[in-house]
Design a protein around this motif. Structure first.
Motif, PDB file in Angstrom:
ATOM      1  N   GLY A  39       0.807  -1.119  -0.197  1.00 20.40           N
ATOM      2  CA  GLY A  39      -0.022  -0.110  -0.075  1.00 20.40           C
ATOM      3  C   GLY A  39       0.866   1.320  -0.201  1.00 20.40           C
ATOM      4  O   GLY A  39       2.188   1.191  -0.427  1.00 20.40           O
ATOM      5  N   ASN A  40       0.122   2.356   0.380  1.00 12.89           N
ATOM      6  CA  ASN A  40       0.865   3.673   0.237  1.00 12.89           C
ATOM      7  C   ASN A  40       1.170   4.242   1.765  1.00 12.89           C
ATOM      8  O   ASN A  40       0.668   3.487   2.720  1.00 12.89           O
ATOM      9  N   VAL A  41       2.186   4.990   1.915  1.00 17.29           N
ATOM     10  CA  VAL A  41       2.427   5.883   3.037  1.00 17.29           C
ATOM     11  C   VAL A  41       1.329   6.177   3.603  1.00 17.29           C
ATOM     12  O   VAL A  41       0.237   6.813   2.946  1.00 17.29           O
ATOM     13  N   TYR A  42       0.995   6.179   4.846  1.00 15.92           N
ATOM     14  CA  TYR A  42      -0.408   6.560   5.511  1.00 15.92           C
ATOM     15  C   TYR A  42      -0.815   7.991   4.876  1.00 15.92           C
ATOM     16  O   TYR A  42      -0.019   8.804   5.256  1.00 15.92           O
ATOM     17  N   GLY A  43      -1.770   8.143   4.381  1.00 12.78           N
ATOM     18  CA  GLY A  43      -2.328   9.389   3.987  1.00 12.78           C
ATOM     19  C   GLY A  43      -1.729   9.857   2.815  1.00 12.78           C
ATOM     20  O   GLY A  43      -1.811  11.160   2.469  1.00 12.78           O
ATOM     21  N   SER A  44      -0.988   9.197   2.191  1.00 15.73           N
ATOM     22  CA  SER A  44       0.117   9.676   1.097  1.00 15.73           C
ATOM     23  C   SER A  44      -0.243   8.828  -0.118  1.00 15.73           C
ATOM     24  O   SER A  44      -0.619   7.745  -0.192  1.00 15.73           O
ATOM     25  N   LYS A  45       0.301   9.386  -1.413  1.00 16.28           N
ATOM     26  CA  LYS A  45       0.113   8.831  -2.742  1.00 16.28           C
ATOM     27  C   LYS A  45       1.534   8.174  -2.856  1.00 16.28           C
ATOM     28  O   LYS A  45       1.794   7.445  -3.759  1.00 16.28           O
TER      29      LYS A  45
ATOM     30  N   ASP B 176     -12.692   3.702  10.623  1.00 13.92           N
ATOM     31  CA  ASP B 176     -13.346   2.489  10.452  1.00 13.92           C
ATOM     32  C   ASP B 176     -13.768   2.579   8.748  1.00 13.92           C
ATOM     33  O   ASP B 176     -14.342   3.075   8.268  1.00 13.92           O
ATOM     34  N   PRO B 177     -13.262   1.367   8.318  1.00  9.28           N
ATOM     35  CA  PRO B 177     -13.297   1.093   6.765  1.00  9.28           C
ATOM     36  C   PRO B 177     -14.812   1.066   6.562  1.00  9.28           C
ATOM     37  O   PRO B 177     -15.211   1.572   5.261  1.00  9.28           O
ATOM     38  N   ALA B 178     -15.614   0.526   7.269  1.00  2.32           N
ATOM     39  CA  ALA B 178     -17.117   0.451   7.167  1.00  2.32           C
ATOM     40  C   ALA B 178     -17.920   1.774   7.006  1.00  2.32           C
ATOM     41  O   ALA B 178     -18.851   1.713   6.594  1.00  2.32           O
ATOM     42  N   ASN B 179     -17.190   2.810   7.518  1.00  4.73           N
ATOM     43  CA  ASN B 179     -17.953   4.043   7.438  1.00  4.73           C
ATOM     44  C   ASN B 179     -17.661   4.830   5.982  1.00  4.73           C
ATOM     45  O   ASN B 179     -18.113   6.087   5.634  1.00  4.73           O
ATOM     46  N   SER B 180     -16.878   4.213   5.240  1.00  7.98           N
ATOM     47  CA  SER B 180     -16.625   4.873   3.838  1.00  7.98           C
ATOM     48  C   SER B 180     -17.830   4.712   2.911  1.00  7.98           C
ATOM     49  O   SER B 180     -18.788   4.003   2.897  1.00  7.98           O
ATOM     50  N   PHE B 181     -17.927   5.657   2.003  1.00  9.64           N
ATOM     51  CA  PHE B 181     -18.940   6.064   1.208  1.00  9.64           C
ATOM     52  C   PHE B 181     -19.278   4.782   0.076  1.00  9.64           C
ATOM     53  O   PHE B 181     -20.449   4.544  -0.333  1.00  9.64           O
ATOM     54  N   ASP B 182     -17.872   4.451  -0.180  1.00 10.66           N
ATOM     55  CA  ASP B 182     -18.235   3.422  -1.331  1.00 10.66           C
ATOM     56  C   ASP B 182     -16.836   2.693  -1.257  1.00 10.66           C
ATOM     57  O   ASP B 182     -15.788   2.878  -0.638  1.00 10.66           O
ATOM     58  N   ASN B 183     -16.854   1.527  -2.256  1.00  9.25           N
ATOM     59  CA  ASN B 183     -15.511   0.672  -2.181  1.00  9.25           C
ATOM     60  C   ASN B 183     -14.163   1.651  -2.341  1.00  9.25           C
ATOM     61  O   ASN B 183     -13.024   1.206  -1.997  1.00  9.25           O
ATOM     62  N   GLN B 184     -14.222   2.298  -3.383  1.00 10.68           N
ATOM     63  CA  GLN B 184     -13.132   3.087  -3.977  1.00 10.68           C
ATOM     64  C   GLN B 184     -12.420   4.075  -2.790  1.00 10.68           C
ATOM     65  O   GLN B 184     -11.323   4.133  -2.856  1.00 10.68           O
ATOM     66  N   SER B 185     -13.498   4.473  -1.896  1.00 14.12           N
ATOM     67  CA  SER B 185     -12.839   5.384  -0.902  1.00 14.12           C
ATOM     68  C   SER B 185     -12.571   4.718   0.363  1.00 14.12           C
ATOM     69  O   SER B 185     -12.001   5.418   1.285  1.00 14.12           O
ATOM     70  N   LYS B 186     -12.740   3.484   0.578  1.00 17.95           N
ATOM     71  CA  LYS B 186     -12.478   2.629   1.637  1.00 17.95           C
ATOM     72  C   LYS B 186     -10.885   2.846   2.002  1.00 17.95           C
ATOM     73  O   LYS B 186     -10.039   2.734   1.064  1.00 17.95           O
ATOM     74  N   LYS B 187     -10.466   2.999   3.279  1.00 21.26           N
ATOM     75  CA  LYS B 187      -9.020   2.991   3.485  1.00 21.26           C
ATOM     76  C   LYS B 187      -8.799   2.080   4.764  1.00 21.26           C
ATOM     77  O   LYS B 187      -9.370   2.166   5.744  1.00 21.26           O
TER      78      LYS B 187
ATOM     79  N   PHE C 266      -3.612  -0.922  -0.187  1.00 19.18           N
ATOM     80  CA  PHE C 266      -4.368  -0.857  -1.689  1.00 19.18           C
ATOM     81  C   PHE C 266      -5.526  -1.559  -1.259  1.00 19.18           C
ATOM     82  O   PHE C 266      -5.615  -2.342  -0.744  1.00 19.18           O
ATOM     83  N   ASN C 267      -6.504  -0.422  -2.024  1.00 21.15           N
ATOM     84  CA  ASN C 267      -7.933  -1.024  -1.725  1.00 21.15           C
ATOM     85  C   ASN C 267      -8.607  -1.731  -3.007  1.00 21.15           C
ATOM     86  O   ASN C 267      -9.677  -1.661  -3.269  1.00 21.15           O
ATOM     87  N   SER C 268      -7.612  -1.890  -4.108  1.00 24.23           N
ATOM     88  CA  SER C 268      -7.955  -2.510  -5.064  1.00 24.23           C
ATOM     89  C   SER C 268      -7.180  -3.648  -5.725  1.00 24.23           C
ATOM     90  O   SER C 268      -5.716  -3.411  -5.617  1.00 24.23           O
ATOM     91  N   ALA C 269      -7.498  -4.938  -6.061  1.00 23.06           N
ATOM     92  CA  ALA C 269      -6.528  -5.791  -6.443  1.00 23.06           C
ATOM     93  C   ALA C 269      -5.770  -5.690  -7.657  1.00 23.06           C
ATOM     94  O   ALA C 269      -4.779  -5.836  -7.480  1.00 23.06           O
ATOM     95  N   ASP C 270      -6.316  -5.046  -8.627  1.00 20.92           N
ATOM     96  CA  ASP C 270      -5.647  -4.823  -9.734  1.00 20.92           C
ATOM     97  C   ASP C 270      -4.501  -3.778  -9.545  1.00 20.92           C
ATOM     98  O   ASP C 270      -3.332  -3.513  -9.920  1.00 20.92           O
ATOM     99  N   THR C 271      -4.326  -2.584  -8.335  1.00 26.49           N
ATOM    100  CA  THR C 271      -3.523  -1.624  -8.155  1.00 26.49           C
ATOM    101  C   THR C 271      -2.397  -2.399  -7.522  1.00 26.49           C
ATOM    102  O   THR C 271      -1.193  -2.425  -7.897  1.00 26.49           O
ATOM    103  N   PHE C 272      -2.684  -3.508  -6.605  1.00 25.04           N
ATOM    104  CA  PHE C 272      -1.634  -4.344  -5.779  1.00 25.04           C
ATOM    105  C   PHE C 272      -1.084  -5.119  -6.926  1.00 25.04           C
ATOM    106  O   PHE C 272       0.332  -5.174  -6.926  1.00 25.04           O
ATOM    107  N   ILE C 273      -1.522  -5.783  -7.853  1.00 25.93           N
ATOM    108  CA  ILE C 273      -1.069  -6.877  -8.758  1.00 25.93           C
ATOM    109  C   ILE C 273      -0.019  -5.782  -9.873  1.00 25.93           C
ATOM    110  O   ILE C 273       1.017  -6.278 -10.027  1.00 25.93           O
TER     111      ILE C 273
END
Length: 692
Positions: free
Chosen positions: A198-204, A604-615, A639-646
């Motif tokens: 993943g990314n540094v916390y709160g960073s790209k 809490d990841p459950a408080n995200s509006f959608d899957n793309q914004s989950k942290k 990473f919150n998406s598998a394709d990004t991780f791969i």
């Protein structure tokens, strides 16, 4: 840029052949050098490149006072006060022992101070007017705190190497936010070993990590590690564990053994929509996987297609459940029989069930000379029923008094042929078939022997209640699950000890999901569960020298035994450990208050509006990254998406698969749980080489 003599490397003219400069340095050309077998830029080029990158990067602050070698105080510059800085990875350049050094660390806290507004008179004015001109905002100072997690100095060849903060740089030293280019320059010679979760916390900026196998060599750690991943349900710990498994799967010489009591890992592979002929077609066309997509519809959220990645890496793998596992010890038969409905159906209850199971097992072994593979025969079942009628030799071993013997005799005499058929088909046969040789099944011993070869697989054992019940194993419960787990654990430990005695490393990681169910602090009244707990407690203390490591996954931190927590070398803490006993235990493991404050700010990841914004945020501890060798915690957003991780780990790019894996007949998951065993090539091990 002015460089000291210690960082200079003599210029060489371009040459067709490398010119050896020392025992481990070969000059390739003006800009490239081979060092310890790895081609990289020269030391001079790396230093120059890094200095140039910092020169074109806007500083966010300067080192302030007070600062120490334990914590650096940062005066935030005016142009950076509105930026999100907490969690960012900072870097500053300084000189130590007349050499250039670079220090990296995460900013854990930003504090606002306005000394004028702290005056009681000004506070009174501010209370009336809210805003005090020339004071409010204008006289504010922003002070950050940073803990240095990694320091890099330059060696005699000018290359970066780990160092430590042995002095405090002067105030006014600029601090910069790192980016991918800066990190890639510092870690240029380690690039092929890096892995990104993943990314540094709160960073790209991607956070470089590494997962070394437990053997020796450039990619090896030289010893086994124990790992832990903790967090509440939905914190992303299972996904993180799968990502780490993919990191270790790059090493063909490292074994991975996943004990899956709830089916989380096996379900992921079983549900992968994949056919090997697609990969064969791609490889045959000398193509690469585009963005991790073969068929245009690959990912759904973070449904990581483990099967496809493993095939691409050439990693042998097997998913196996209890129907595909042949149990191979009489004590297992005794325990499972005593937990079934067999004895209660005959009025044998309570502690007498275990005594009766032992008597029956001894009777079958010693009197009738039966093998475990004979248990499923109707003849064997009839022998057991008839043996229980033996008033002189069998019944006294179960009951000491005549009354319960009489009751047992009455029930046995009343059994009709229909009753016998019912007990055999619904109780005895499902149990005994677990010990019978059958198609697409392997014994525990044969399965574990696969970790003795040079090429080791990834094996997932599905012991979930859901899978067992779908096979109509109605007697399945936590105790029987624990018995099989104990057999697997003891076999692995014995195998590791065998390897150690032969001066070998087992080089295997065991992953235990739902670890709080088997490695809790309190003792179990159930002796079978207590035996599993004891095995785990003993194993984490003794198996590192065998090259056998353990990874524990749990929703609770405080419920895990302290002896296990103290042995964990690498730990990830996800959301949900900020209350009660979990927080108390976390404070015992992480002593830095600023790090704990940052952890408690996780959302809490459950408080995200959608899957793309989950942290999915985690705090890591231990030697899991080349920028955390000082032992300080690191913070990342997975990473919150598998394709990004791969994509970032190049898991589906330009890889060649083993022809044996491509051409092997692999049965597809057709919904029939009896055929869910995934076949792969099995390393041939001599029966006499390992016995456990």
């Amino acid at each position: 840029m002015t460089m000291t003599d210690s960082t200079k490397i003599e210029d060489e003219k371009p040459s067709k052949d490398p010119v050896k400069k020392s025992n481990d340095v070969f000059q390739l050309d003006d800009n490239k050098i081979e060092y310890e077998g790895i081609e990289s830029s020269t030391g001079r080029d790396l230093n120059t490149k890094l200095s140039e990158l910092l020169d074109i990067t806007d500083p966010i602050g300067t080192i302030g006072s007070p600062s120490s070698t334990n914590e650096i105080s940062i005066n935030i510059l005016h142009n950076a006060v509105a930026k999100k800085l907490v969690g960012e990875l900072g870097v500053f350049k300084y000189y130590q022992d007349f050499k250039t050094h670079y220090s990296l660390g995460q900013i854990t806290e930003i504090e606002l101070k306005n000394f004028l507004l702290e005056d009681p008179t000004i506070k009174s004015v501010a209370r009336q007017k809210g805003l005090v001109n020339t004071i409010s905002g204008i006289q504010d100072t922003h002070v950050g705190k940073m803990i240095c997690s990694a320091i890099f100095g330059t060696n005699e060849h000018g290359f970066f190497e780990p160092s430590f903060l042995g002095t405090v740089p002067p105030t006014g030293t600029y601090l910069y936010v790192t980016n991918d280019q800066i990190l890639n320059t510092i870690l240029e010679r380690q690039q092929r070993m890096l892995f990104y979760l993943g990314n540094v916390y709160g960073s790209k900026t991607k956070l470089p990590m590494w997962f070394k196998h437990f053997g020796n060599g450039v990619d090896g750690a030289g010893e086994a590690y124990h790992l832990g991943i903790f967090g509440s349900t939905g914190s992303g710990k299972s996904t993180l564990a799968k990502m780490i498994l993919m990191a270790y799967s790059k090493y063909s010489q490292m074994g991975l053994f996943v004990i899956d009591p709830v089916g989380e890992f096996s379900k992921n592979i079983k549900s992968s929509a994949f056919r090997s002929d697609k990969i064969t077609n791609v490889i045959g066309n000398n193509n690469s996987f585009e963005d991790g997509n073969l068929d245009g519809k690959f990912f759904n959220g973070f449904d990581l297609d483990i099967r496809k990645i493993l095939y691409n890496l050439g990693k042998e793998f097997t998913v196996i459940n209890v129907r595909n596992l042949i149990l191979d010890r009489w004590d297992l038969f005794e325990e499972i029989l005593s937990e079934s409905y067999f004895f209660p159906r005959l009025s044998i209850k309570g502690e007498k069930k275990k005594e009766a199971a032992t008597v029956i097992a001894n009777y079958l072994q010693n009197k009738l000379r039966k093998n475990l593979t004979d248990l499923s025969l109707r003849e064997t079942f009839d022998n057991v029923i008839d043996g229980l009628k033996d008033k002189d030799n069998i019944q006294p071993l179960i009951y000491a008094t005549p009354e319960p013997r009489s009751r047992l005799n009455g029930i046995l005499e009343q059994l009709s042929d229909t009753d016998r058929d019912l007990i055999f088909n619904r109780v005895w046969k499902p149990i005994s078939e677990l010990f019978q040789e059958r198609p697409n099944a392997t014994t525990v011993k044969s399965l574990l022997k696969r970790f003795a070869g040079e090429i080791k697989p990834l094996i997932i054992i599905d012991l979930s209640l859901q899978t067992a019940h779908s096979m109509k194993l109605d007697y399945w419960n936590e105790t029987i699950q624990a018995l099989i787990i104990k057999r697997l654990l003891q076999g692995l430990v014995e195998m590791g000890e065998n390897a150690w005695q032969k001066d070998r490393s087992l080089n295997t990681l065991v992953v235990l999901d739902e670890a709080h169910r088997f490695a809790r602090r309190e003792r179990y009244e159930n002796s079978d569960l207590e035996n599993v707990r004891f095995t785990l407690l003993d194993s984490v203390k003794t198996t590192r020298k065998y090259g056998l490591g353990w990874m524990f996954l749990s929703t609770s931190l405080s419920s895990i035994h302290k002896d296990i927590l103290q042995q964990l070398r690498i730990v990830f803490f996800g959301f949900g450990l900020s209350l009660g006993n979990d927080l108390i235990t976390l404070r015992e493991l992480i002593s830095d208050n600023n790090a704990l404050k940052l952890y408690q700010s996780f959302t809490d990841p459950a408080n995200s509006f959608d899957n793309q914004s989950k942290k999915f945020s985690f705090m890591s501890k231990g030697p899991v990254s080349p920028i955390s060798f000082s032992g300080t915690p690191l913070f990342l957003n997975v990473f919150n998406s598998a394709d990004t991780f791969i994509l970032h780990n190049h898991l589906l790019e330009n890889r060649k698969l083993s022809k044996q894996l491509l051409t092997h007949n692999i049965p597809q998951d057709d919904g029939n749980n009896d055929k869910q065993l995934e076949y792969t090539k099995i390393s041939i091990i001599k029966e006499s080489e390992y016995d456990f």
